[in-house]
Design an enzyme around this catalytic site. Sequence first.
Site, PDB file in Angstrom:
ATOM      1  CG  ASP A 112      -9.471  51.172 -10.493  1.00 36.25           C
ATOM      2  OD1 ASP A 112      -8.227  51.191 -10.655  1.00 36.25           O
ATOM      3  OD2 ASP A 112      -9.987  51.224  -9.373  1.00 36.25           O
ATOM      4  CB  ILE A 113      -5.717  54.023 -13.595  1.00 40.02           C
ATOM      5  CG1 ILE A 113      -4.783  54.335 -14.740  1.00 40.02           C
ATOM      6  CG2 ILE A 113      -5.001  54.039 -12.277  1.00 40.02           C
ATOM      7  CD1 ILE A 113      -5.468  54.741 -16.016  1.00 40.02           C
ATOM      8  CG  HIS A 173     -13.934  55.297  -4.958  1.00 41.79           C
ATOM      9  ND1 HIS A 173     -13.299  56.098  -4.038  1.00 41.79           N
ATOM     10  CD2 HIS A 173     -13.268  54.119  -4.939  1.00 41.79           C
ATOM     11  CE1 HIS A 173     -12.305  55.424  -3.484  1.00 41.79           C
ATOM     12  NE2 HIS A 173     -12.265  54.223  -4.011  1.00 41.79           N
ATOM     13  CG  HIS A 230     -13.876  49.586  -6.361  1.00 43.38           C
ATOM     14  ND1 HIS A 230     -12.641  49.649  -6.972  1.00 43.38           N
ATOM     15  CD2 HIS A 230     -13.718  50.198  -5.158  1.00 43.38           C
ATOM     16  CE1 HIS A 230     -11.774  50.256  -6.172  1.00 43.38           C
ATOM     17  NE2 HIS A 230     -12.402  50.604  -5.065  1.00 43.38           N
TER      18      HIS A 230
HETATM   19  P1  AMP Z   1      -9.813  52.545  -2.762  1.00 39.11           P
HETATM   20  O1  AMP Z   1      -9.773  53.988  -2.269  1.00 39.11           O
HETATM   21  O2  AMP Z   1      -9.086  51.612  -1.841  1.00 39.11           O
HETATM   22  O3  AMP Z   1     -11.206  52.103  -3.080  1.00 39.11           O
HETATM   23  O4  AMP Z   1      -9.003  52.500  -4.132  1.00 39.11           O
HETATM   24  C1  AMP Z   1      -8.954  53.596  -5.020  1.00 39.11           C
HETATM   25  C2  AMP Z   1      -9.015  53.081  -6.432  1.00 39.11           C
HETATM   26  O5  AMP Z   1      -8.846  54.209  -7.289  1.00 39.11           O
HETATM   27  C3  AMP Z   1      -7.933  52.073  -6.802  1.00 39.11           C
HETATM   28  O6  AMP Z   1      -8.551  50.917  -7.375  1.00 39.11           O
HETATM   29  C4  AMP Z   1      -7.078  52.821  -7.829  1.00 39.11           C
HETATM   30  O7  AMP Z   1      -6.575  51.981  -8.850  1.00 39.11           O
HETATM   31  C5  AMP Z   1      -8.053  53.834  -8.381  1.00 39.11           C
HETATM   32  N1  AMP Z   1      -7.403  55.037  -8.902  1.00 39.11           N
HETATM   33  C6  AMP Z   1      -6.502  55.821  -8.260  1.00 39.11           C
HETATM   34  N2  AMP Z   1      -6.122  56.846  -9.056  1.00 39.11           N
HETATM   35  C7  AMP Z   1      -6.804  56.704 -10.221  1.00 39.11           C
HETATM   36  C8  AMP Z   1      -6.830  57.440 -11.443  1.00 39.11           C
HETATM   37  N3  AMP Z   1      -6.092  58.539 -11.632  1.00 39.11           N
HETATM   38  N4  AMP Z   1      -7.638  56.994 -12.446  1.00 39.11           N
HETATM   39  C9  AMP Z   1      -8.387  55.891 -12.270  1.00 39.11           C
HETATM   40  N5  AMP Z   1      -8.403  55.150 -11.138  1.00 39.11           N
HETATM   41  C10 AMP Z   1      -7.612  55.548 -10.129  1.00 39.11           C
END
Ligand code: AMP
Length: 130
Positions: free
Chosen positions: A29-30, A93, A95
């Site tokens: 996660d970025i 996804h 986490h």
């Molecule tokens: P959520 O949809 O609320 O579960 O959150 C989406 C997650 O994706 C967040 O923790 C972001 O930091 C992560 N995220 C979004 N874009 C990217 C990316 N390009 N690379 C890695 N993680 C990402």
Amino acid sequence: MATIFSRIVVGEIPSYKIAEDDKFFAFLDINPLVKGHTLVIPKQEVDYIFDLSDEDLAAMHVFAKKVARAIEKAIPCKRVGASVIGLEVPHAHIHLIPINRESDMLISNPKLKLSQEEFTAIAEAIRAQY
Ligand code: AMP
């Protein structure tokens, strides 16, 4: 249009990749809550995780388990927590978050700012255990 995560899978957008198989992909996660915070996604573009077939949902968790085992070995932690939120990116996804206390799982916690070198080192350490 492809989701940002589908573009990561095909390499159009860079990521700190941890692992993949024919159906699933894991990357850092970025905006990590803690070092080693990883996302596991299906390559199939499905927004809501509970719209996956029973078979794919089960297989995704088996894949996530392998990734979690590698995270546990690479990142000092009590255990790896798993959560599904999915309100931000419309591509299912899980986490995976190395945790030492319950509050480490709070997605509303401030995110870490890591350098490219730190992300690279974390990804390498987890990959080495996969
Ligand atoms: P959520 O949809 O609320 O579960 O959150 C989406 C997650 O994706 C967040 O923790 C972001 O930091 C992560 N995220 C979004 N874009 C990217 C990316 N390009 N690379 C890695 N993680 C990402």
